[in-house]
Design a protein around this motif. Structure first.
Motif, PDB file in Angstrom:
ATOM      1  N   VAL A  48       0.878  -1.168   0.000  1.00 38.91           N
ATOM      2  CA  VAL A  48       0.000   0.000   0.000  1.00 38.91           C
ATOM      3  C   VAL A  48       0.909   1.208   0.000  1.00 38.91           C
ATOM      4  O   VAL A  48       1.770   1.348   0.873  1.00 38.91           O
ATOM      5  N   GLY A  49       0.760   2.062  -1.012  1.00 31.80           N
ATOM      6  CA  GLY A  49       1.654   3.198  -1.142  1.00 31.80           C
ATOM      7  C   GLY A  49       0.933   4.472  -1.537  1.00 31.80           C
ATOM      8  O   GLY A  49      -0.243   4.458  -1.905  1.00 31.80           O
ATOM      9  N   ASN A  50       1.676   5.559  -1.452  1.00 35.19           N
ATOM     10  CA  ASN A  50       1.166   6.868  -1.830  1.00 35.19           C
ATOM     11  C   ASN A  50       2.115   7.469  -2.866  1.00 35.19           C
ATOM     12  O   ASN A  50       3.235   7.834  -2.547  1.00 35.19           O
ATOM     13  N   SER A  51       1.654   7.567  -4.104  1.00 30.85           N
ATOM     14  CA  SER A  51       2.451   8.140  -5.186  1.00 30.85           C
ATOM     15  C   SER A  51       2.134   9.606  -5.420  1.00 30.85           C
ATOM     16  O   SER A  51       2.649  10.205  -6.366  1.00 30.85           O
ATOM     17  N   SER A  90      -1.939   7.245   8.371  1.00 31.52           N
ATOM     18  CA  SER A  90      -1.437   8.083   7.287  1.00 31.52           C
ATOM     19  C   SER A  90      -0.401   7.326   6.469  1.00 31.52           C
ATOM     20  O   SER A  90       0.194   6.358   6.932  1.00 31.52           O
ATOM     21  N   VAL A  91      -0.214   7.805   5.245  1.00 30.43           N
ATOM     22  CA  VAL A  91       0.845   7.312   4.372  1.00 30.43           C
ATOM     23  C   VAL A  91       1.480   8.546   3.735  1.00 30.43           C
ATOM     24  O   VAL A  91       0.815   9.311   3.032  1.00 30.43           O
ATOM     25  N   ALA A  92       2.771   8.738   4.001  1.00 32.25           N
ATOM     26  CA  ALA A  92       3.489   9.910   3.486  1.00 32.25           C
ATOM     27  C   ALA A  92       3.749   9.756   1.986  1.00 32.25           C
ATOM     28  O   ALA A  92       3.754   8.646   1.455  1.00 32.25           O
ATOM     29  N   PRO A  93       3.999  10.871   1.296  1.00 26.63           N
ATOM     30  CA  PRO A  93       4.310  10.799  -0.135  1.00 26.63           C
ATOM     31  C   PRO A  93       5.536   9.921  -0.386  1.00 26.63           C
ATOM     32  O   PRO A  93       6.540  10.026   0.312  1.00 26.63           O
ATOM     33  N   GLY A  94       5.439   9.040  -1.361  1.00 24.99           N
ATOM     34  CA  GLY A  94       6.546   8.175  -1.734  1.00 24.99           C
ATOM     35  C   GLY A  94       6.726   6.967  -0.833  1.00 24.99           C
ATOM     36  O   GLY A  94       7.572   6.121  -1.108  1.00 24.99           O
ATOM     37  N   HIS A  95       5.946   6.864   0.230  1.00 27.17           N
ATOM     38  CA  HIS A  95       6.119   5.746   1.166  1.00 27.17           C
ATOM     39  C   HIS A  95       5.272   4.555   0.730  1.00 27.17           C
ATOM     40  O   HIS A  95       4.179   4.712   0.208  1.00 27.17           O
ATOM     41  N   HIS A  97       4.051   0.739   2.355  1.00 28.44           N
ATOM     42  CA  HIS A  97       3.987  -0.264   3.417  1.00 28.44           C
ATOM     43  C   HIS A  97       3.859  -1.626   2.752  1.00 28.44           C
ATOM     44  O   HIS A  97       3.218  -1.748   1.700  1.00 28.44           O
ATOM     45  N   SER A  98       4.432  -2.656   3.368  1.00 29.31           N
ATOM     46  CA  SER A  98       4.301  -3.998   2.779  1.00 29.31           C
ATOM     47  C   SER A  98       4.103  -5.036   3.866  1.00 29.31           C
ATOM     48  O   SER A  98       4.608  -4.889   4.984  1.00 29.31           O
ATOM     49  N   TRP A  99       3.339  -6.075   3.504  1.00 30.58           N
ATOM     50  CA  TRP A  99       3.052  -7.191   4.395  1.00 30.58           C
ATOM     51  C   TRP A  99       3.105  -8.482   3.587  1.00 30.58           C
ATOM     52  O   TRP A  99       2.615  -8.531   2.457  1.00 30.58           O
ATOM     53  N   PRO A 100       3.661  -9.539   4.168  1.00 31.91           N
ATOM     54  CA  PRO A 100       3.693 -10.820   3.448  1.00 31.91           C
ATOM     55  C   PRO A 100       2.314 -11.481   3.474  1.00 31.91           C
ATOM     56  O   PRO A 100       1.624 -11.458   4.487  1.00 31.91           O
ATOM     57  N   LEU A 101       1.922 -12.035   2.343  1.00 34.57           N
ATOM     58  CA  LEU A 101       0.676 -12.807   2.283  1.00 34.57           C
ATOM     59  C   LEU A 101       0.956 -14.298   2.441  1.00 34.57           C
ATOM     60  O   LEU A 101       0.117 -15.038   2.926  1.00 34.57           O
TER      61      LEU A 101
END
Length: 170
Positions: A48-51, A90-95, A97-101
Motif C-alpha cells: 500500500v503506497g502513496n504516489s 497516514s501514508v506519506a508521499p513516496g512511502h 507499506h508492505s506485508w507478506p501474504l
C-alpha cells in the motif's frame, strides 16, 4: 452585451477548471497491489503506497473477497488487513507499506480465478479523495517467474570489482 456575458462565463469556467486541476494535482494518490517479493522470490506481498505529492490520511483499503493468507505470519497479516479496512492513520508521499501474504505456491493452489475487488479511500489536504476501485486477479501470478531480482552472478561481478579495486590500492 451578449458577447461580454459569454466571455465572462468562459473566464469563470476556466478559473474553476484551473482550481479543480490544482486541487487534484495536490491530492495524495494511494494504491494497493499484490506483487512477488523482490528479495525472496517465492512469496507474495501486499503493498500500500502513496504516489501523490501530499500525505494521505485515514487510508482505508478493502478487498472483496478478503485476500488469502498462509504460513507463520498469517495472524500478523490478518491484523494488518483489518487495520487497513478500519483506517490506517497516514501514508506519506513516496512511502510504501508492505506485508507478506504467504508463499505463492500455497496461495495459488486453487485452479480457479482468484478475483479480488480493491477499494481504496483516503483523505487529503482538500478532504476526501475520490474512491479508487479496481480488480486484482491473483491467478495472473500463475506460471510467472519466481526469482528475486538479484542473482549470484551479479554478486560475483560486484565482488570481483571490489577485489580489483583493493588490489589497486595495495
Amino acid at each position: 452585451m451578449r458577447q461580454a456575458r459569454r466571455s465572462a462565463n468562459a473566464a469563470e469556467a476556466q478559473v474553476a477548471g484551473q482550481r479543480e486541476s490544482n486541487i487534484a494535482a495536490a491530492q495524495p494518490y494511494v494504491w494497493a497491489d499484490v506483487r512477488g517479493d523482490d528479495a525472496q522470490g517465492q512469496r507474495l506481498i501486499l503493498l500500500v503506497g502513496n504516489s501523490g505529492p501530499t500525505v494521505a490520511e485515514n487510508v482505508r483499503v478493502n478487498f472483496d473477497p478478503p485476500l488469502p493468507r498462509s504460513g507463520d505470519l498469517k495472524d500478523l497479516t490478518s491484523a494488518a488487513l483489518g487495520r487497513l479496512q478500519d483506517g490506517f492513520s497516514s501514508v506519506a508521499p513516496g512511502h510504501v507499506h508492505s506485508w507478506p501474504l504467504g508463499l505463492a505456491a500455497e496461495l495459488l493452489r486453487s485452479p480457479d480465478a482468484q478475483i479480488h475487488t480493491v477499494t481504496v479511500d483516503a483523505d487529503g489536504p482538500f478532504g476526501a479523495v475520490p474512491s479508487l476501485t479496481y480488480v486484482i486477479n491473483l491467478s495472473d501470478f500463475r506460471e510467472s517467474i519466481d526469482s528475486p531480482s538479484g542473482t549470484i552472478h551479479k554478486l560475483t561481478k560486484a565482488v570481483d570489482r571490489v577485489s580489483a579495486e583493493i588490489k589497486k590500492l595495495h
